[in-house]
Design a protein around this motif. Structure first.
Motif, mmCIF file in Angstrom:
data_model
loop_
_atom_site.group_PDB
_atom_site.id
_atom_site.type_symbol
_atom_site.label_atom_id
_atom_site.label_comp_id
_atom_site.label_asym_id
_atom_site.label_seq_id
_atom_site.Cartn_x
_atom_site.Cartn_y
_atom_site.Cartn_z
ATOM 1 N N GLU A 19 -46.649 -47.938 -54.772
ATOM 2 C CA GLU A 19 -47.605 -47.909 -53.667
ATOM 3 C C GLU A 19 -48.587 -49.067 -53.769
ATOM 4 N N LEU A 20 -48.923 -49.432 -55.010
ATOM 5 C CA LEU A 20 -49.859 -50.526 -55.257
ATOM 6 C C LEU A 20 -49.211 -51.533 -56.198
ATOM 7 N N VAL A 21 -49.486 -52.815 -55.991
ATOM 8 C CA VAL A 21 -48.983 -53.858 -56.895
ATOM 9 C C VAL A 21 -50.138 -54.785 -57.272
ATOM 10 N N TYR A 22 -50.284 -55.008 -58.560
ATOM 11 C CA TYR A 22 -51.298 -55.924 -59.078
ATOM 12 C C TYR A 22 -50.600 -57.114 -59.734
ATOM 13 N N PHE A 23 -51.169 -58.311 -59.560
ATOM 14 C CA PHE A 23 -50.639 -59.517 -60.194
ATOM 15 C C PHE A 23 -51.722 -60.194 -61.020
ATOM 16 N N GLU A 24 -51.369 -60.583 -62.236
ATOM 17 C CA GLU A 24 -52.202 -61.531 -62.960
ATOM 18 C C GLU A 24 -52.042 -62.883 -62.272
ATOM 19 N N PRO A 25 -53.114 -63.659 -62.087
ATOM 20 C CA PRO A 25 -52.976 -64.956 -61.404
ATOM 21 C C PRO A 25 -51.916 -65.854 -62.028
ATOM 22 N N ASP A 26 -51.854 -65.902 -63.369
ATOM 23 C CA ASP A 26 -50.896 -66.786 -64.031
ATOM 24 C C ASP A 26 -49.450 -66.345 -63.823
ATOM 25 N N ALA A 27 -49.247 -65.092 -63.441
ATOM 26 C CA ALA A 27 -47.877 -64.626 -63.185
ATOM 27 C C ALA A 27 -47.238 -65.394 -62.035
ATOM 28 N N MET A 28 -48.079 -65.923 -61.162
ATOM 29 C CA MET A 28 -47.550 -66.665 -60.015
ATOM 30 C C MET A 28 -47.045 -68.051 -60.414
ATOM 31 N N ASN A 29 -47.254 -68.450 -61.667
ATOM 32 C CA ASN A 29 -46.727 -69.723 -62.151
ATOM 33 C C ASN A 29 -45.277 -69.591 -62.620
ATOM 34 N N TYR A 30 -44.753 -68.391 -62.602
ATOM 35 C CA TYR A 30 -43.397 -68.133 -63.066
ATOM 36 C C TYR A 30 -42.499 -67.769 -61.882
ATOM 37 N N THR A 31 -41.246 -68.200 -61.957
ATOM 38 C CA THR A 31 -40.283 -67.906 -60.892
ATOM 39 C C THR A 31 -40.186 -66.408 -60.632
ATOM 40 N N LYS A 32 -40.144 -65.638 -61.702
ATOM 41 C CA LYS A 32 -40.025 -64.184 -61.549
ATOM 42 C C LYS A 32 -41.268 -63.601 -60.876
ATOM 43 N N GLY A 33 -42.437 -64.120 -61.200
ATOM 44 C CA GLY A 33 -43.654 -63.652 -60.562
ATOM 45 C C GLY A 33 -43.645 -63.909 -59.066
ATOM 46 N N LYS A 34 -43.231 -65.105 -58.681
ATOM 47 C CA LYS A 34 -43.151 -65.438 -57.256
ATOM 48 C C LYS A 34 -42.125 -64.560 -56.545
ATOM 49 N N MET A 35 -40.998 -64.305 -57.218
ATOM 50 C CA MET A 35 -39.935 -63.484 -56.637
ATOM 51 C C MET A 35 -40.436 -62.065 -56.376
ATOM 52 N N ILE A 36 -41.143 -61.487 -57.358
ATOM 53 C CA ILE A 36 -41.638 -60.120 -57.194
ATOM 54 C C ILE A 36 -42.729 -60.076 -56.125
ATOM 55 N N TYR A 37 -43.549 -61.129 -56.056
ATOM 56 C CA TYR A 37 -44.593 -61.191 -55.030
ATOM 57 C C TYR A 37 -43.966 -61.181 -53.638
ATOM 58 N N GLU A 38 -42.909 -61.949 -53.443
ATOM 59 C CA GLU A 38 -42.233 -61.985 -52.138
ATOM 60 C C GLU A 38 -41.595 -60.631 -51.832
ATOM 61 N N TRP A 39 -41.025 -60.000 -52.842
ATOM 62 C CA TRP A 39 -40.434 -58.662 -52.657
ATOM 63 C C TRP A 39 -41.500 -57.668 -52.219
ATOM 64 N N ALA A 40 -42.662 -57.690 -52.875
ATOM 65 C CA ALA A 40 -43.745 -56.773 -52.539
ATOM 66 C C ALA A 40 -44.242 -57.001 -51.115
ATOM 67 N N LYS A 41 -44.322 -58.279 -50.693
ATOM 68 C CA LYS A 41 -44.742 -58.580 -49.324
ATOM 69 C C LYS A 41 -43.727 -58.045 -48.310
ATOM 70 N N GLN A 42 -42.451 -58.240 -48.614
ATOM 71 C CA GLN A 42 -41.398 -57.753 -47.706
ATOM 72 C C GLN A 42 -41.417 -56.231 -47.589
ATOM 73 N N GLN A 43 -41.802 -55.557 -48.663
ATOM 74 C CA GLN A 43 -41.889 -54.099 -48.643
ATOM 75 C C GLN A 43 -43.160 -53.602 -47.958
ATOM 76 N N GLY A 44 -44.045 -54.508 -47.642
ATOM 77 C CA GLY A 44 -45.306 -54.129 -47.007
ATOM 78 C C GLY A 44 -46.259 -53.415 -47.942
ATOM 79 N N LEU A 45 -46.216 -53.746 -49.240
ATOM 80 C CA LEU A 45 -47.022 -53.040 -50.225
ATOM 81 C C LEU A 45 -48.438 -53.614 -50.304
ATOM 82 N N GLU A 46 -49.352 -52.781 -50.741
ATOM 83 C CA GLU A 46 -50.738 -53.202 -50.943
ATOM 84 C C GLU A 46 -50.807 -54.026 -52.222
#
Length: 353
Positions: A19-46
């Motif tokens: 229901e909720l997704v939290y990201f550490e800022p540095d996680a976005m420097n990794y391919t996997k972090g970006k991939m999960i972020y895009e997945w969460a956006k597509q799912q419409g998650l908070e």
């Protein structure tokens, strides 16, 4: 009840979506972090940002119980900074940490206490660092085989559709002459792993139990028949297969319950699943701390935790625990062992604890 309701198929256990997704800022420097972020956006998650995957303090909920239930639906994406692996006896030499926390609500789970006030689910995006650390552990022990357990702190199969990390880990170990992987799951969502190049270096295990235990103490996990169907798929994909019967619980009708469990495995598993088959058996145990936490989080649980009926035993790190008295433990071990060898004479029992 109408005939229509009785004939309606039972829906399959759905994949985990937080229901909720939290990201550490540095996680976005990794391919996997970006991939999960895009997945969460597509799912419409908070989506929220956090300074650390260990510091999620603002979860909603009026009571501790509400906060706990919301935490179990919360995903935190971060970086694993500690690359020193814990030992994982008797299952393996080391625990390999690709995730922490589980979406299941198994009343008896030791994660109730080891995760304490942080029951939310964490996925680590720096998988290359984790694999690099594993390589060092393998190299240190050559020419001995080094086994890694991937399910000590989570159920990675239940997160694979989000992370993809388990497949990477399987294929890494598939290339290792002296490295092997093991993990156990209560989920049937194995499709992403069936085409992995495992080279038979990964033992894929399923947690199974008597019907009484699954029905009363394992909410939020795949049904027994789903796990067995998945085990058949895994065996056909060439993985060495195993089953963990855990926790073994003494209950009214336990002999019939565990005999039925082994009979169903015998009847429903395909032939290839019985080749190189292993079993592990773990009796139910609890600590005083775990008992207190479990009774708060699952106030209506039927889980028996009467200290007067148990044997007091010292555990790792000086943490004492309550197990069954020797007479009961021996009865459980002997009966289930007999059932295993009756149904699967070529199987190997790795341990009873």
């Amino acid at each position: 009840m109408s005939t229509e309701l009785l004939s309606r198929p039972v829906p399959n256990t759905a994949v985990f979506v937080p229901e909720l997704v939290y990201f550490e800022p540095d996680a976005m420097n990794y391919t996997k972090g970006k991939m999960i972020y895009e997945w969460a956006k597509q799912q419409g998650l908070e989506i929220h940002m956090t300074t650390s995957h260990n510091q999620i303090r603002d979860l909603p909920g009026e009571t501790e119980l509400e906060k706990y239930r919301i935490a179990k639906r919360t995903l935190v994406v971060g970086i694993r900074k500690t690359l020193k692996f814990d030992t994982s006896k008797p299952s393996a030499e080391y625990a390999i940490p690709i995730a922490t926390g589980c979406m299941g609500h198994c009343h008896y789970c030791y994660l109730q206490t080891t995760l304490g006030a942080k029951p939310y689910i964490r996925i680590y995006v720096n998988i290359d660092d984790i694999l690099g650390a594993a390589q060092k552990y393998i190299d240190e022990r050559v020419p001995e085989i080094t086994r890694f357990e991937a399910a000590c702190t989570s159920d990675p199969v239940g997160l694979e559709h989000i992370s993809g990390s388990l497949k990477q880990l399987i294929e890494f170990m598939g290339q290792q002459e002296h490295g092997r992987l093991r993990f156990v799951t209560k989920y049937h969502h194995v499709e992403p792993l069936l085409d992995a190049k495992h080279n038979k270096h990964t033992r894929f295990r399923f947690s199974v139990n008597a019907d009484y235990v699954i029905k009363n103490f394992e909410p939020g996990t795949s049904k027994f028949h789903e796990r067995i169907e998945a085990a058949g798929k895994v065996a056909k994909a060439g993985y060495p297969l195993g089953f963990i019967i855990a926790p073994i619980i003494w209950h009214e009708g336990w002999e019939e319950g565990y005999a039925t469990l082994l009979e169903r495995l015998h009847q429903e598993l395909p032939t290839e699943a019985t080749i190189d088959l292993t079993f592990e058996m773990i009796q139910h145990r609890f600590t005083r701390t775990a008992k207190n936490v479990i009774e708060k989080r699952y106030p209506k649980t039927k889980l028996e935790m009467d200290e007067e009926k148990r044997k007091y035993k010292w555990g790792r790190w000086g943490q004492s625990k309550y197990v069954y008295p020797d007479e009961q433990a021996n009865a459980l071990r002997e009966f289930i062992t007999e059932q295993i060898f009756d149904k699967f004479p070529q199987a190997k029992i790795e341990y009873f604890t």
